[in-house]
Design a protein around this motif. Structure first.
Motif, PDB file in Angstrom:
ATOM      1  N   GLU A  90      35.876 109.463  10.347  1.00  0.00           N
ATOM      2  CA  GLU A  90      35.982 110.785   9.720  1.00  0.00           C
ATOM      3  C   GLU A  90      36.151 111.887  10.764  1.00  0.00           C
ATOM      4  N   LYS A 142      39.690 111.661  12.093  1.00  0.00           N
ATOM      5  CA  LYS A 142      40.651 112.061  11.062  1.00  0.00           C
ATOM      6  C   LYS A 142      40.717 113.583  10.978  1.00  0.00           C
ATOM      7  N   GLN A 143      39.565 114.232  11.091  1.00  0.00           N
ATOM      8  CA  GLN A 143      39.555 115.699  11.088  1.00  0.00           C
ATOM      9  C   GLN A 143      40.312 116.229  12.293  1.00  0.00           C
ATOM     10  N   GLU A 154      47.546 108.522  12.227  1.00  0.00           N
ATOM     11  CA  GLU A 154      46.749 108.203  11.037  1.00  0.00           C
ATOM     12  C   GLU A 154      46.799 106.716  10.710  1.00  0.00           C
ATOM     13  N   LYS A 170      47.876 119.096  13.079  1.00  0.00           N
ATOM     14  CA  LYS A 170      49.099 119.221  12.274  1.00  0.00           C
ATOM     15  C   LYS A 170      49.458 120.646  12.019  1.00  0.00           C
ATOM     16  N   ILE A 173      42.777 114.799  13.878  1.00  0.00           N
ATOM     17  CA  ILE A 173      44.218 114.591  13.653  1.00  0.00           C
ATOM     18  C   ILE A 173      44.756 115.658  12.713  1.00  0.00           C
ATOM     19  N   ASN A 174      44.016 115.946  11.645  1.00  0.00           N
ATOM     20  CA  ASN A 174      44.475 116.930  10.662  1.00  0.00           C
ATOM     21  C   ASN A 174      44.520 118.343  11.241  1.00  0.00           C
TER      22      ASN A 174
END
Length: 62
Positions: free
Chosen positions: A52, A55-56, A34, A62, A58-59
Motif C-alpha cells: 500500500e 502503491k501510494q 504497478e 503520475k 507510484i500514484n
C-alpha cells in the motif's frame, strides 16, 4: 551466399520472437511499475503495508 545466411538467421530469430510471444513471454513487453508491484505482492515478496505504501508512491508520481 553470405546474404542467404543472414536471411535464414533473421527468419529464425523472428520465428523465436513470434513463438515466444504466443506463449505469453514478455520478451518485447515492459511491465509497468504497478504490474511489478502487483506481481510481487501476489507472490508474497512484500507485505500488505509495504504494498500500500509503494502503491501510494507510484500514484503520486503520475
Amino acid at each position: 551466399m553470405m546474404y542467404a545466411w543472414m536471411i535464414v538467421l533473421g527468419v529464425i530469430v523472428l520465428g523465436i520472437i513470434l513463438y515466444a510471444d504466443k506463449k505469453g513471454s514478455k520478451i518485447l513487453k515492459r511491465e509497468s511499475p504497478e504490474e511489478i508491484l502487483n506481481r510481487r505482492f501476489a507472490k508474497g515478496e512484500i507485505s500488505k503495508e509495504e504494498y500500500e505504501e509503494r502503491k501510494q508512491g507510484i500514484n503520486l508520481k503520475k
